[in-house]
Design a protein around this motif. Structure first.
Motif: not given
Length: 292
Positions: A17-25
């Protein structure tokens, strides 16, 4: 802001989840309460294990930096000392000065200051049980809960920055019984060995209550980042062990999400059916024309 007890917890709980949101900016900050100095080397394949708590702490700091880089997140140490996991009957006293023995307001103050400076809209941490009965996990819940509620109050923690009220607080639910049963059954059907059989049976026998799951975040494309972050914690994670016992193609097919419990929300939201976004209700477009 994801608040965790030890280095490696951020990689085993909510990492995709954190990786997803970080990748989304999204700006993502992982907060690590302790250095994990009193942990054990849990990876049987790890060679040259550190011989002292200080030495282990140094290694785990380097592991944490590598994991944060893989996930694409920022990371901050609160600086408390690992309490260790007491064992025995009766349990021995906790070490003097450890995180779990620090008075609540003293332990919460640096986190309140961090909340006020980072200004998160969403916070995640553990439920009141800590997820499992490690004193640092329980204390981590206590200070995250306190900081969430206190950071926006100008009368509390004076001198610790300008007030800021996060909008949503979530509890991690990475090992819900539903998840374990779903994956367990899929593995058996596919002819694989399941790592969850004894765990499911033990949970059922002990009648451990299931906490409500309100939110399932799709994040399968970030499972590789999660796995790389886990492997970065080489003192703790066996690359051939439990966390890698489920074939990823099976996991992606039957459980491509990470689960959470919405504990507090200051924005309108609905969790039936479950949310699919920790920021549901936070986005401006979600709140247009809606009264809170």
């Amino acid at each position: 802001m994801a608040v965790h007890a030890h280095p490696d917890d951020e990689s085993s709980k909510g990492a995709a989840t954190t990786a997803r949101y970080a990748a989304e900016g999204v700006e993502v900050l992982v907060v690590t309460c302790t250095g994990g100095e009193r942990g054990s080397v849990l990876n049987p394949r790890y060679v040259d294990a550190p011989e002292t708590p200080d030495a282990l702490g140094e290694v785990r700091r380097a592991e944490m930096a590598a994991a944060a880089a893989v996930l694409g997140v920022r990371q901050h140490w609160l600086g408390f000392v690992d309490s260790g996991l007491p064992e025995g009957d009766p349990l021995p006293p906790l070490p003097e000065g450890c995180f779990a023995l620090v008075p609540l307001e003293e332990a919460s103050a640096p986190l309140v200051e961090l909340v006020r400076s980072f200004r998160p809209h969403v916070m995640t941490t553990y439920d009141p049980s800590g997820g499992y009965p490690h004193p640092d996990h329980i204390m981590c819940h206590k200070i995250a809960f306190e900081a969430f509620h206190a950071a926006g109050d100008p009368e509390r923690y004076r001198g610790r920055g300008e007030p800021w009220q996060p909008l949503k607080l979530y509890y991690n639910h990475d090992f819900s019984l539903q998840r374990m049963r779903t994956v367990h059954e899929a593995l058996l059907e596919a002819g694989h060995t399941s790592p969850f059989g004894d765990w499911i049976e033990s949970r059922a026998l002990r009648e451990v209550p299931e906490r409500p799951v309100t939110t399932r975040v799709p994040c399968a494309e970030h499972f590789p980042a999660r796995d790389a972050a886990l492997r970065a914690h080489a003192t703790q994670i066996d690359p051939e062990g439990f966390f890698f016992a489920v074939p990823r193609d099976v996991e992606i097919q039957v459980w491509p999400v990470e689960e959470y419990e919405l504990a507090v929300s200051h924005v309108p939201t609905t969790t039936s059916p479950p949310e699919d976004d920790l920021f549901a209700g936070v986005h401006v477009e979600d709140r247009e024309g809606v009264s809170s």
